[in-house]
Design a protein around this motif. Structure first.
Motif, PDB file in Angstrom:
ATOM      1  N   TRP A 113     -97.809 -60.461 -93.541  1.00  0.00           N
ATOM      2  CA  TRP A 113     -97.646 -61.831 -94.032  1.00  0.00           C
ATOM      3  C   TRP A 113     -96.182 -62.246 -94.104  1.00  0.00           C
ATOM      4  O   TRP A 113     -95.880 -63.435 -94.127  1.00  0.00           O
ATOM      5  CB  TRP A 113     -98.300 -61.988 -95.397  1.00  0.00           C
ATOM      6  CG  TRP A 113     -99.801 -62.067 -95.312  1.00  0.00           C
ATOM      7  CD1 TRP A 113    -100.547 -62.353 -94.205  1.00  0.00           C
ATOM      8  CD2 TRP A 113    -100.721 -61.871 -96.382  1.00  0.00           C
ATOM      9  NE1 TRP A 113    -101.886 -62.340 -94.514  1.00  0.00           N
ATOM     10  CE2 TRP A 113    -102.025 -62.045 -95.845  1.00  0.00           C
ATOM     11  CE3 TRP A 113    -100.600 -61.567 -97.732  1.00  0.00           C
ATOM     12  CZ2 TRP A 113    -103.175 -61.924 -96.612  1.00  0.00           C
ATOM     13  CZ3 TRP A 113    -101.747 -61.436 -98.500  1.00  0.00           C
ATOM     14  CH2 TRP A 113    -103.018 -61.614 -97.947  1.00  0.00           C
ATOM     15  N   ASN A 136     -94.562 -67.550 -96.323  1.00  0.00           N
ATOM     16  CA  ASN A 136     -95.432 -67.146 -97.428  1.00  0.00           C
ATOM     17  C   ASN A 136     -94.616 -66.728 -98.650  1.00  0.00           C
ATOM     18  O   ASN A 136     -93.953 -65.693 -98.647  1.00  0.00           O
ATOM     19  CB  ASN A 136     -96.351 -65.999 -97.004  1.00  0.00           C
ATOM     20  CG  ASN A 136     -97.537 -66.474 -96.192  1.00  0.00           C
ATOM     21  OD1 ASN A 136     -98.134 -67.501 -96.488  1.00  0.00           O
ATOM     22  ND2 ASN A 136     -97.870 -65.742 -95.141  1.00  0.00           N
ATOM     23  N   SER A 197    -109.659 -71.703 -94.350  1.00  0.00           N
ATOM     24  CA  SER A 197    -109.240 -72.914 -93.658  1.00  0.00           C
ATOM     25  C   SER A 197    -109.798 -72.845 -92.243  1.00  0.00           C
ATOM     26  O   SER A 197    -109.891 -71.765 -91.652  1.00  0.00           O
ATOM     27  CB  SER A 197    -107.715 -73.005 -93.621  1.00  0.00           C
ATOM     28  OG  SER A 197    -107.285 -73.957 -92.669  1.00  0.00           O
ATOM     29  N   THR A 200    -107.322 -71.164 -89.780  1.00  0.00           N
ATOM     30  CA  THR A 200    -106.772 -69.836 -90.062  1.00  0.00           C
ATOM     31  C   THR A 200    -107.187 -68.812 -89.017  1.00  0.00           C
ATOM     32  O   THR A 200    -108.364 -68.657 -88.706  1.00  0.00           O
ATOM     33  CB  THR A 200    -107.222 -69.342 -91.442  1.00  0.00           C
ATOM     34  OG1 THR A 200    -106.788 -70.258 -92.435  1.00  0.00           O
ATOM     35  CG2 THR A 200    -106.630 -67.964 -91.743  1.00  0.00           C
ATOM     36  N   ALA A 259    -110.699 -74.101-102.838  1.00  0.00           N
ATOM     37  CA  ALA A 259    -109.262 -74.257-102.619  1.00  0.00           C
ATOM     38  C   ALA A 259    -108.514 -72.998-103.036  1.00  0.00           C
ATOM     39  O   ALA A 259    -108.870 -72.355-104.034  1.00  0.00           O
ATOM     40  CB  ALA A 259    -108.743 -75.459-103.390  1.00  0.00           C
ATOM     41  N   PRO A 260    -107.488 -72.619-102.289  1.00  0.00           N
ATOM     42  CA  PRO A 260    -106.681 -71.461-102.687  1.00  0.00           C
ATOM     43  C   PRO A 260    -105.935 -71.727-103.989  1.00  0.00           C
ATOM     44  O   PRO A 260    -105.453 -72.835-104.227  1.00  0.00           O
ATOM     45  CB  PRO A 260    -105.715 -71.289-101.512  1.00  0.00           C
ATOM     46  CG  PRO A 260    -105.678 -72.611-100.834  1.00  0.00           C
ATOM     47  CD  PRO A 260    -107.022 -73.225-101.038  1.00  0.00           C
ATOM     48  N   LYS A 261    -105.873 -70.707-104.816  1.00  0.00           N
ATOM     49  CA  LYS A 261    -105.142 -70.776-106.071  1.00  0.00           C
ATOM     50  C   LYS A 261    -104.037 -69.727-106.070  1.00  0.00           C
ATOM     51  O   LYS A 261    -104.317 -68.536-106.034  1.00  0.00           O
ATOM     52  CB  LYS A 261    -106.085 -70.552-107.259  1.00  0.00           C
ATOM     53  CG  LYS A 261    -107.146 -71.632-107.439  1.00  0.00           C
ATOM     54  CD  LYS A 261    -108.008 -71.341-108.656  1.00  0.00           C
ATOM     55  CE  LYS A 261    -109.068 -72.426-108.865  1.00  0.00           C
ATOM     56  NZ  LYS A 261    -109.929 -72.129-110.042  1.00  0.00           N
ATOM     57  N   ALA A 263    -100.042 -68.175-104.810  1.00  0.00           N
ATOM     58  CA  ALA A 263     -99.343 -67.823-103.575  1.00  0.00           C
ATOM     59  C   ALA A 263    -100.095 -66.795-102.740  1.00  0.00           C
ATOM     60  O   ALA A 263    -100.061 -66.835-101.504  1.00  0.00           O
ATOM     61  CB  ALA A 263     -97.943 -67.306-103.904  1.00  0.00           C
ATOM     62  N   GLN A 265    -103.405 -66.328-102.437  1.00  0.00           N
ATOM     63  CA  GLN A 265    -104.501 -66.957-101.705  1.00  0.00           C
ATOM     64  C   GLN A 265    -103.978 -67.908-100.630  1.00  0.00           C
ATOM     65  O   GLN A 265    -104.618 -68.073 -99.587  1.00  0.00           O
ATOM     66  CB  GLN A 265    -105.432 -67.677-102.677  1.00  0.00           C
ATOM     67  CG  GLN A 265    -106.213 -66.723-103.567  1.00  0.00           C
ATOM     68  CD  GLN A 265    -107.317 -67.409-104.345  1.00  0.00           C
ATOM     69  OE1 GLN A 265    -107.569 -68.612-104.205  1.00  0.00           O
ATOM     70  NE2 GLN A 265    -107.994 -66.650-105.188  1.00  0.00           N
ATOM     71  N   GLU A 266    -102.829 -68.509-100.857  1.00  0.00           N
ATOM     72  CA  GLU A 266    -102.201 -69.313 -99.806  1.00  0.00           C
ATOM     73  C   GLU A 266    -101.833 -68.424 -98.616  1.00  0.00           C
ATOM     74  O   GLU A 266    -101.985 -68.817 -97.451  1.00  0.00           O
ATOM     75  CB  GLU A 266    -100.950 -70.016-100.347  1.00  0.00           C
ATOM     76  CG  GLU A 266    -101.227 -71.112-101.364  1.00  0.00           C
ATOM     77  CD  GLU A 266    -101.762 -72.390-100.733  1.00  0.00           C
ATOM     78  OE1 GLU A 266    -101.844 -72.452 -99.486  1.00  0.00           O
ATOM     79  OE2 GLU A 266    -102.098 -73.329-101.494  1.00  0.00           O
ATOM     80  N   SER A 270    -103.074 -68.290 -94.486  1.00  0.00           N
ATOM     81  CA  SER A 270    -102.000 -68.567 -93.536  1.00  0.00           C
ATOM     82  C   SER A 270    -102.278 -67.799 -92.241  1.00  0.00           C
ATOM     83  O   SER A 270    -102.671 -66.645 -92.267  1.00  0.00           O
ATOM     84  CB  SER A 270    -100.642 -68.139 -94.107  1.00  0.00           C
ATOM     85  OG  SER A 270    -100.567 -66.727 -94.217  1.00  0.00           O
TER      86      SER A 270
END
Length: 312
Positions: A113, A136, A197, A200, A259-261, A263, A265-266, A270
């Motif tokens: 990542w 990230n 997403s 992704t 929805a991602p919660k 960093a 999960q973001e 990604s």
């Protein structure tokens, strides 16, 4: 060689330890659990070192043993730079070899990542020769440990950045997808929620293939010092294709997004667009396992079996 693996009962550490045993090496493995030492490590010809690797007593215990080894691999899970830096510095503290002696190889386990650049065209693609990115937020601490390992004059420092690992009990795929699908399969709706997403693309690697890279890199440590290797399949997979395959094998009817919660999960959603080549070019390493989507029947069954084994 004598090899010391920190985190030898973990998702990455155990397959790596087993690979070194099969390779004919003397393997020491750390674990916090006496039960794991007796039931997992010793039966597989891995010499157990039962200790908390971060405690004062534990640092001395494993440090004394690791200092006598030719290869040390940090396969511990880490959520920040300080624990990993402390582990590395503890090894250096115990390392005391006569001048002119061969240097040991130290391999730090990082993650892909830190190379992610998102979804898009050729500008988003990366490999071992590309610098890290700031895409990230969750993994911006990685270079704080990678750089000292790679630049150390006391060891042959190497970094292996693993993609999202699959196989056996599922690892991150279990927590993000498999567990939710299993729960949903027992409901009337049979729809599970997961963070995803549509754009992704996931870079992934089977745990056994990553273990093979550890082995090949460690055996060539003195000529590979300062290198970063990316442990990833040659092709990325669309996250929605993975989810569709899980629906097929789990008996669920579908999935819906949440929805991602935060960093982490973001980072999960990604895209990491990558085609690694250095492992092949320098060690002949090539992943052999089926991709996650193609082998989902096998990997889902393995996940279920491992989940039952963990039930008291």
């Amino acid at each position: 060689m004598k090899v010391f693996i920190l985190g030898a009962t973990g998702f990455l550490g155990l397959p790596a330890a087993e690979a070194f045993v099969r390779g004919g090496h003397i393997v020491y493995g750390s674990t916090r659990s006496q039960k794991s030492a007796e039931e997992v490590l010793a039966p597989n010809e891995i010499i157990p070192v039962v200790t908390d690797p971060y405690s004062e007593e534990g640092r001395k215990k494993w440090g004394d043993i690791a200092a006598q080894c030719d290869v040390v691999i940090d396969a511990l899970s880490a959520n920040g730079a300080k624990p990993a830096i402390d582990i590395f510095h503890n090894f250096l503290k115990h390392l005391d070899r006569p001048r002119g002696s061969p240097k040991p190889t130290y391999i730090y386990t990082s993650g892909l990542w830190i190379n992610s650049r998102g979804y898009g065209g050729l500008g988003k693609w990366t490999d071992e020769r590309q610098p890290t990115s700031t895409y990230n937020e969750a993994v911006q601490w990685r270079p704080l440990i990678e750089v000292p390992v790679l630049e150390s004059e006391k060891v042959h420092g190497i970094v292996i950045r693993g993609a999202v690992v699959y196989g056996r009990d599922g690892s991150a795929f279990a927590s993000y997808i498999f567990d939710e699908a299993l729960k949903a399969s027992k409901t009337d709706e049979k729809i599970f929620e997961t963070v995803y997403s549509h754009e992704t693309r996931i870079a992934s690697i089977h745990t056994d293939d990553m273990a093979d890279l550890y082995l090949r890199v460690a055996e060539r440590g003195p000529i590979l010092r300062g290198q970063v290797f990316m442990a990833s399949n040659q092709s990325t997979e669309r996250l929605t294709d993975i989810l569709d395959a899980v629906v097929r094998v789990s008996g669920c009817k579908g999935y819906k997004a949440k929805a991602p919660k935060g960093a982490m999960q973001e980072a999960w959603v990604s895209s990491t667009l990558i085609k690694p080549s250095l492992g092949d070019a320098l060690t002949g390493w090539r992943p052999k396992k089926m991709s996650l989507v193609d082998g989902m029947d096998i990997y889902w069954s393995s996940y279920l079996a491992n989940k039952k084994l963990r039930v008291p």
